[in-house]
Write a protein that holds these residues in place. Sequence first.
Motif, PDB file in Angstrom:
ATOM      1  N   ALA A 231      41.916  41.244  41.160  1.00  0.00           N
ATOM      2  CA  ALA A 231      41.519  41.001  42.554  1.00  0.00           C
ATOM      3  C   ALA A 231      40.053  40.549  42.641  1.00  0.00           C
ATOM      4  N   PRO A 232      39.723  39.723  43.645  1.00  0.00           N
ATOM      5  CA  PRO A 232      38.376  39.135  43.694  1.00  0.00           C
ATOM      6  C   PRO A 232      37.244  40.097  44.031  1.00  0.00           C
TER       7      PRO A 232
ATOM      8  N   ILE B  16      47.494  47.578  43.453  1.00  0.00           N
ATOM      9  CA  ILE B  16      47.536  47.321  44.909  1.00  0.00           C
ATOM     10  C   ILE B  16      48.840  46.618  45.305  1.00  0.00           C
TER      11      ILE B  16
ATOM     12  N   LEU C 235      47.564  52.886  48.844  1.00  0.00           N
ATOM     13  CA  LEU C 235      47.934  53.407  50.172  1.00  0.00           C
ATOM     14  C   LEU C 235      48.481  54.836  50.111  1.00  0.00           C
TER      15      LEU C 235
ATOM     16  N   THR D 280      41.238  52.231  52.254  1.00  0.00           N
ATOM     17  CA  THR D 280      42.357  51.929  51.335  1.00  0.00           C
ATOM     18  C   THR D 280      42.109  50.695  50.433  1.00  0.00           C
ATOM     19  N   LYS D 281      40.977  50.026  50.608  1.00  0.00           N
ATOM     20  CA  LYS D 281      40.752  48.793  49.826  1.00  0.00           C
ATOM     21  C   LYS D 281      40.023  49.104  48.521  1.00  0.00           C
ATOM     22  N   VAL D 282      40.271  48.249  47.524  1.00  0.00           N
ATOM     23  CA  VAL D 282      39.481  48.318  46.293  1.00  0.00           C
ATOM     24  C   VAL D 282      38.459  47.184  46.310  1.00  0.00           C
ATOM     25  N   PRO D 283      37.298  47.409  45.654  1.00  0.00           N
ATOM     26  CA  PRO D 283      36.939  48.556  44.827  1.00  0.00           C
ATOM     27  C   PRO D 283      36.367  49.707  45.659  1.00  0.00           C
TER      28      PRO D 283
ATOM     29  N   GLU E  31      33.631  49.491  49.962  1.00  0.00           N
ATOM     30  CA  GLU E  31      32.970  48.236  50.318  1.00  0.00           C
ATOM     31  C   GLU E  31      32.109  47.735  49.142  1.00  0.00           C
TER      32      GLU E  31
ATOM     33  N   GLU F  99      30.936  35.274  52.875  1.00  0.00           N
ATOM     34  CA  GLU F  99      32.038  36.195  53.217  1.00  0.00           C
ATOM     35  C   GLU F  99      32.819  35.687  54.424  1.00  0.00           C
TER      36      GLU F  99
ATOM     37  N   ARG G  45      52.978  45.647  54.171  1.00  0.00           N
ATOM     38  CA  ARG G  45      51.984  46.379  54.979  1.00  0.00           C
ATOM     39  C   ARG G  45      51.358  45.536  56.077  1.00  0.00           C
TER      40      ARG G  45
HETATM   41  N1  LIG Z   1      35.505  44.389  52.700  1.00  0.00           N
HETATM   42  C1  LIG Z   1      36.057  44.916  51.477  1.00  0.00           C
HETATM   43  C2  LIG Z   1      37.339  44.169  51.167  1.00  0.00           C
HETATM   44  C3  LIG Z   1      38.092  44.782  49.998  1.00  0.00           C
HETATM   45  C4  LIG Z   1      39.471  44.172  49.839  1.00  0.00           C
HETATM   46  O1  LIG Z   1      39.971  43.457  50.710  1.00  0.00           O
HETATM   47  N2  LIG Z   1      40.087  44.461  48.685  1.00  0.00           N
HETATM   48  C5  LIG Z   1      41.418  43.985  48.413  1.00  0.00           C
HETATM   49  C6  LIG Z   1      41.483  43.498  46.961  1.00  0.00           C
HETATM   50  S1  LIG Z   1      40.360  42.128  46.675  1.00  0.00           S
HETATM   51  C7  LIG Z   1      42.418  45.127  48.580  1.00  0.00           C
HETATM   52  O2  LIG Z   1      42.098  46.249  48.249  1.00  0.00           O
HETATM   53  N3  LIG Z   1      43.641  44.847  49.059  1.00  0.00           N
HETATM   54  C8  LIG Z   1      44.659  45.838  49.151  1.00  0.00           C
HETATM   55  C9  LIG Z   1      45.314  45.914  50.498  1.00  0.00           C
HETATM   56  O3  LIG Z   1      44.941  45.126  51.406  1.00  0.00           O
HETATM   57  O4  LIG Z   1      46.197  46.760  50.657  1.00  0.00           O
HETATM   58  C10 LIG Z   1      35.033  44.795  50.338  1.00  0.00           C
HETATM   59  O5  LIG Z   1      34.126  43.951  50.464  1.00  0.00           O
HETATM   60  O6  LIG Z   1      35.114  45.535  49.349  1.00  0.00           O
END
Ligand SMILES: N[C@@H](CCC(=O)N[C@@H](CS)C(=O)NCC(=O)O)C(=O)O
Length: 202
Positions: free
Chosen positions: A9-10, A33, A39, A50-53, A65, A101, A122
């Motif tokens: 993932a980016p 993910i 989740l 819930t987002k990575v990292p 974040e 961004e 989701r």
């Molecule tokens: N604003 C967050 C965005 C993080 C994000 O969108 N991560 C994605 C992977 S690149 C994720 O966890 N997606 C899983 C999901 O949406 O369930 C950051 O800058 O870290």
Amino acid sequence: MKIYETKSAPNPRRVRMFLAEKGIEMDYVQVDIGGAENLTSEMRVKNPSTKVPFLELDDGTCIGETLAICRYFEEMQPDTPLMGRTPLEKAQVEMWQRNIEFSFMLPIGMCFQHTTGYFKDRMEPIVQWGEVSGQNAIKYFKVLNDHLAHSTYLVGDYFSVADINLICALDFARVVKIRPDEKYTHLLAWHKSISNRPSAKA
Ligand SMILES: N[C@@H](CCC(=O)N[C@@H](CS)C(=O)NCC(=O)O)C(=O)O
């Protein structure tokens, strides 16, 4: 401490590159993910977004974040500074960081999520929104190319977290077949030079 992330993932790559530039070793925990491991209720307790990292410190404190994680390490280990060395540079890094961004990374993310349906378990993908987002991202190539015509990095001759953000977004854009056209020579030259940094392999 450890970082929960997903290798492909980016956003996690942004943190890995940032730490590589600073020479900071880290333990990484892979989160699936695609399989919605992020989740689970166990993960939500640690990381409500819930987002990575996200970073887990030894005392259990969690920081989500990407930029917040980078900020933590910038403050803990100022060498090599990646978020600006002077008030002006700090403002310029933040300006480009936010521009990238909002004008590029987010549209690419929307294009990916809404055209591939990767997260359809989701969210509700709206294909047309994904396509429009992809077109908006492509329009931003000209802005980047014009700027990089007279600037080695996004902020003059200073390599920063803004460059890390851009290369991670640009490389991920290939997944939705978005690449700068050959006419964007300055952007492509910038991409080549950043790709040659050892941290780009992180
Ligand atoms: N604003 C967050 C965005 C993080 C994000 O969108 N991560 C994605 C992977 S690149 C994720 O966890 N997606 C899983 C999901 O949406 O369930 C950051 O800058 O870290």
